[in-house]
Design a protein around this motif. Sequence first.
Motif, PDB file in Angstrom:
ATOM      1  N   ALA A   1       0.880  -1.406  -0.021  1.00 43.74           N
ATOM      2  CA  ALA A   1       0.065   0.135  -0.105  1.00 43.74           C
ATOM      3  C   ALA A   1       0.891   1.347  -0.220  1.00 43.74           C
ATOM      4  CB  ALA A   1      -0.865  -0.159   1.119  1.00 43.74           C
ATOM      5  N   ASP A   2       0.264   2.068  -0.706  1.00 48.04           N
ATOM      6  CA  ASP A   2       1.194   3.624  -0.779  1.00 48.04           C
ATOM      7  C   ASP A   2       0.113   4.569  -1.307  1.00 48.04           C
ATOM      8  OD1 ASP A   2       4.111   4.501  -0.794  1.00 48.04           O
ATOM      9  OD2 ASP A   2       3.150   5.597  -2.535  1.00 48.04           O
ATOM     10  N   LYS A   3       0.323   5.808  -0.728  1.00 50.02           N
ATOM     11  CA  LYS A   3      -0.441   6.831  -1.114  1.00 50.02           C
ATOM     12  C   LYS A   3      -0.220   7.471  -2.403  1.00 50.02           C
ATOM     13  CE  LYS A   3       0.481   9.399   2.484  1.00 50.02           C
ATOM     14  NZ  LYS A   3       1.534   8.581   3.226  1.00 50.02           N
ATOM     15  N   ASN A   4       0.865   6.996  -3.330  1.00 52.81           N
ATOM     16  CA  ASN A   4       1.314   7.470  -4.438  1.00 52.81           C
ATOM     17  C   ASN A   4       1.572   6.554  -5.495  1.00 52.81           C
ATOM     18  OD1 ASN A   4       1.958   9.936  -5.848  1.00 52.81           O
ATOM     19  ND2 ASN A   4       4.361   9.439  -5.520  1.00 52.81           N
ATOM     20  N   TYR A   5       0.632   5.562  -5.490  1.00 54.43           N
ATOM     21  CA  TYR A   5       0.582   4.574  -6.435  1.00 54.43           C
ATOM     22  C   TYR A   5      -0.217   4.850  -7.623  1.00 54.43           C
ATOM     23  CZ  TYR A   5       2.686   0.360  -4.130  1.00 54.43           C
ATOM     24  OH  TYR A   5       3.429  -0.623  -3.386  1.00 54.43           O
ATOM     25  N   LEU A   6       0.448   4.595  -8.936  1.00 56.01           N
ATOM     26  CA  LEU A   6      -0.159   4.660 -10.142  1.00 56.01           C
ATOM     27  C   LEU A   6      -0.724   3.361 -10.391  1.00 56.01           C
ATOM     28  CD1 LEU A   6       1.735   6.816 -12.404  1.00 56.01           C
ATOM     29  CD2 LEU A   6      -0.126   7.409 -11.148  1.00 56.01           C
ATOM     30  N   HIS A   7      -1.927   2.965 -11.256  1.00 61.14           N
ATOM     31  CA  HIS A   7      -2.294   1.657 -11.366  1.00 61.14           C
ATOM     32  C   HIS A   7      -2.491   1.559 -12.985  1.00 61.14           C
ATOM     33  CE1 HIS A   7      -5.802  -1.113 -11.429  1.00 61.14           C
ATOM     34  NE2 HIS A   7      -4.801  -2.127 -11.663  1.00 61.14           N
ATOM     35  N   ASP A   8      -2.014   0.512 -13.665  1.00 62.30           N
ATOM     36  CA  ASP A   8      -2.383   0.209 -15.169  1.00 62.30           C
ATOM     37  C   ASP A   8      -2.857  -1.014 -15.241  1.00 62.30           C
ATOM     38  OD1 ASP A   8      -1.631   2.887 -15.604  1.00 62.30           O
ATOM     39  OD2 ASP A   8       0.724   2.336 -16.286  1.00 62.30           O
ATOM     40  N   THR A   9      -3.192  -1.520 -16.377  1.00 60.37           N
ATOM     41  CA  THR A   9      -3.446  -2.806 -16.567  1.00 60.37           C
ATOM     42  C   THR A   9      -3.296  -3.200 -18.009  1.00 60.37           C
ATOM     43  OG1 THR A   9      -6.009  -2.592 -17.306  1.00 60.37           O
ATOM     44  CG2 THR A   9      -5.396  -3.142 -15.049  1.00 60.37           C
ATOM     45  N   ALA A  10      -2.849  -4.588 -18.257  1.00 58.80           N
ATOM     46  CA  ALA A  10      -2.550  -5.206 -19.569  1.00 58.80           C
ATOM     47  C   ALA A  10      -3.373  -6.399 -19.545  1.00 58.80           C
ATOM     48  CB  ALA A  10      -1.196  -5.178 -19.997  1.00 58.80           C
ATOM     49  N   GLN A  11      -3.873  -6.806 -20.654  1.00 58.68           N
ATOM     50  CA  GLN A  11      -4.665  -8.058 -20.966  1.00 58.68           C
ATOM     51  C   GLN A  11      -3.751  -9.159 -21.776  1.00 58.68           C
ATOM     52  OE1 GLN A  11      -7.871  -8.793 -19.355  1.00 58.68           O
ATOM     53  NE2 GLN A  11      -7.101 -10.727 -20.061  1.00 58.68           N
ATOM     54  N   VAL A  12      -3.616 -10.372 -21.243  1.00 55.12           N
ATOM     55  CA  VAL A  12      -2.931 -11.272 -21.835  1.00 55.12           C
ATOM     56  C   VAL A  12      -3.929 -11.884 -22.725  1.00 55.12           C
ATOM     57  CG1 VAL A  12      -1.810 -13.827 -21.680  1.00 55.12           C
ATOM     58  CG2 VAL A  12      -1.515 -11.767 -19.680  1.00 55.12           C
ATOM     59  N   PRO A  13      -4.040 -12.206 -23.941  1.00 56.13           N
ATOM     60  CA  PRO A  13      -4.915 -12.703 -24.616  1.00 56.13           C
ATOM     61  C   PRO A  13      -5.269 -14.071 -24.529  1.00 56.13           C
ATOM     62  CG  PRO A  13      -3.233 -11.785 -26.109  1.00 56.13           C
ATOM     63  CD  PRO A  13      -2.581 -11.793 -24.762  1.00 56.13           C
ATOM     64  N   GLY A  14      -6.678 -14.370 -24.014  1.00 56.21           N
ATOM     65  CA  GLY A  14      -7.105 -15.653 -23.582  1.00 56.21           C
ATOM     66  C   GLY A  14      -6.791 -16.001 -22.308  1.00 56.21           C
ATOM     67  N   GLY A  15      -6.048 -14.910 -21.419  1.00 55.36           N
ATOM     68  CA  GLY A  15      -5.635 -15.232 -20.199  1.00 55.36           C
ATOM     69  C   GLY A  15      -5.772 -14.096 -19.206  1.00 55.36           C
ATOM     70  N   ALA A  16      -5.047 -14.013 -18.174  1.00 58.96           N
ATOM     71  CA  ALA A  16      -5.210 -13.044 -17.028  1.00 58.96           C
ATOM     72  C   ALA A  16      -5.048 -11.692 -17.283  1.00 58.96           C
ATOM     73  CB  ALA A  16      -4.234 -13.610 -15.956  1.00 58.96           C
ATOM     74  N   THR A  17      -5.558 -10.785 -16.453  1.00 58.22           N
ATOM     75  CA  THR A  17      -5.280  -9.490 -16.498  1.00 58.22           C
ATOM     76  C   THR A  17      -3.936  -9.229 -15.605  1.00 58.22           C
ATOM     77  OG1 THR A  17      -7.752  -8.802 -16.839  1.00 58.22           O
ATOM     78  CG2 THR A  17      -6.182  -6.873 -15.783  1.00 58.22           C
ATOM     79  N   ILE A  18      -3.050  -8.456 -16.276  1.00 62.57           N
ATOM     80  CA  ILE A  18      -2.162  -8.192 -15.411  1.00 62.57           C
ATOM     81  C   ILE A  18      -2.006  -6.606 -14.935  1.00 62.57           C
ATOM     82  CG2 ILE A  18       0.504  -7.924 -15.433  1.00 62.57           C
ATOM     83  CD1 ILE A  18       0.760 -10.050 -17.613  1.00 62.57           C
ATOM     84  N   HIS A  19      -1.865  -6.595 -13.616  1.00 64.17           N
ATOM     85  CA  HIS A  19      -1.827  -5.236 -13.051  1.00 64.17           C
ATOM     86  C   HIS A  19      -0.596  -4.701 -12.748  1.00 64.17           C
ATOM     87  CE1 HIS A  19      -6.273  -5.444 -12.404  1.00 64.17           C
ATOM     88  NE2 HIS A  19      -6.121  -6.707 -12.352  1.00 64.17           N
ATOM     89  N   PHE A  20      -0.134  -3.393 -12.860  1.00 61.58           N
ATOM     90  CA  PHE A  20       1.064  -2.815 -12.781  1.00 61.58           C
ATOM     91  C   PHE A  20       0.763  -1.687 -11.785  1.00 61.58           C
ATOM     92  CE2 PHE A  20       1.350  -4.875 -16.844  1.00 61.58           C
ATOM     93  CZ  PHE A  20       2.467  -5.447 -16.751  1.00 61.58           C
ATOM     94  N   ILE A  21       1.494  -1.762 -10.514  1.00 59.85           N
ATOM     95  CA  ILE A  21       1.124  -0.671  -9.526  1.00 59.85           C
ATOM     96  C   ILE A  21       2.579  -0.331  -8.954  1.00 59.85           C
ATOM     97  CG2 ILE A  21       0.193  -0.524  -6.932  1.00 59.85           C
ATOM     98  CD1 ILE A  21      -1.184  -3.403  -8.196  1.00 59.85           C
TER      99      ILE A  21
END
Length: 623
Positions: free
Chosen positions: A275-295
Amino acid sequence: MKKILLFSFVFIGIAKTSAQSSSYWQQHVDYKMDVVMDTKTYQYKGKQELVYTNNSGDTLKRVFYHLYPNAFQPGSEMDARLQSIKDPDGRMVTKTKVDGKDVKESRIKNLKPNEIGFLKITNFKQDGAFAEAKTVGTILEVTLAKPILPNQKTTFTLDFDGQVPLQIRRSGRNNSEGVELSMSQWYPKIAEFDFEGWHADPYIAREFHGVWGNFDVNITIDKAYTIGGSGYLQNKNEIGHGYQDAGIAVKIPSKTKTLTWHFIAPMVHDFTWAADKNYLHDTAQVPGGATIHFIYKNDPKIIDNWKKLQPTTVRLMEFYNKTIGKYPYDQYSVIQGGDGGMEYAMCTLILGTGTYDGVLGTTAHEMAHSWFQHVLASNESKHGWMDEGFTTFLEDLGMNEIAAEKVINPFEGSYTTYASLANSGKEQPLSTHADRFDENRSYSISSYVKGELFLSQLIYLLGKENLMQTLKRYYSDFKFKHPTPNDISRTAERVSGANLNWYLTDFTETTNTIDYGIKNVADTADKTTITLERIGRMPMPMDVLVEYNDGSKESFYIPLRMMSFEKPNQHPELQRTVLTDWAWAYPTYDFTISKAKSSIKKITIDPDGLMADVKKENNTFGK
């Protein structure tokens, strides 16, 4: 800008396989935890309910929990180990001058009371009745109110008070990159009990082992913080933070000072968050698979690297899915929050600064752990090479796959590194417990490097196709089952038909080395007799390449008698002659080729460089 973490729920089941004995069993746990974090004091209070299912044939009269934060206290076993080991982890020590010399001093040794970690347990009950719980270092020993009979369930409840230590190793607060909370190994975690008994190892330095189960976790924290970690967020509408989700703005009442984040993590053996007060958060989708979150931190110096990382991470997960088997969860999170890189259930905590190549390499390694440590989940403490080594193997394959210029042997450097350890006299068997290695360097090379060579050398023994089929079957047969070294060896036998017990024994349970050489090359009339010798104790089959002055080449293959196996020709473009087998007890082996010695330009043992020969200088004849 910050974005909320949007996850969904998925159920992961355990299916029995034909490779699994009908007598196989494993324990099961269901955690429910409510924790409130005070971000001013870095202390937290929690309640835990744990439903424990005893699937063993044993009657349990005691259980054990891990209290990992207690390691970060002056005088702990971790502190003592830092002060006694020859080469302590550089992240865990400070350098001071004593009589003009640099002295490494444990950072834990000098922690103040408000900087240490602790986990204090009270009100421990079993099915509503008080049970005796005693803290011994990083272990809670519980004498049960009543025995747990085979195939019975019981419910444990407890209260816990914790303090997040200054980040020294893995878990902690306010690390070198300014991440406020890295919450790994933060809760009372029940120890694994399996066919070998209890695995209640004290937390000294190394790795982990846990019971498969489902986690239902509520985390209450100041509303300014963004959380990322294990599991799927259940209450995204409440955690709006005032930001937009799919074009719909969610407003939080202005009087609300805290928010409660509700996560569910099905069929995992750990739960981690940051946890942090200054996090950004992006997502990317694996075709036919998981969503990857970048924090990651909202730091202009790192944003470009983290944006560039995202499509490459997707490519890596696609490759890992194809190579080993599909990642079974719907999300994976790459989180800036560690003191290097460390894998956890459905996420990793990594350093976020540094070069792009460094961040990518760390991500490639830690994400590869998801298959070997968080789906297969061998016992890291006892068999660290099965986790770190196999992960390094997959990482090197993946990084070579996405490289602009691919190499023929992506494991080449690991062979050189392993040979340096084997020839140093400091090697210990891979069967050594992770905490018992004399030096950190020996542990690292053994687990990461020699563990990788266990797999890459199977290419030499069995052929690449057999090894890759072995990995897929190993994953399919043993996911969610805590496989042991015998399981990977037997899987390779099932796929290939080779006998490999000798390989598992020599390469993992001893420090026997592989050392072969070309002893003699002699004219015999118009033919040439080549004499090979086994110098090391460990046997291997032989691949020999002969190159002639006219530019032609041919290969010779000498099977190892104890394997009862003939490897498929890995170079069909070359003529290959399969010779009679070589039994281990014979120190030398002769074979004859139908050309004069004068026509030979060069002879090479193991031309592909996939055998872990520790002294390669005698592996060639000629130039």
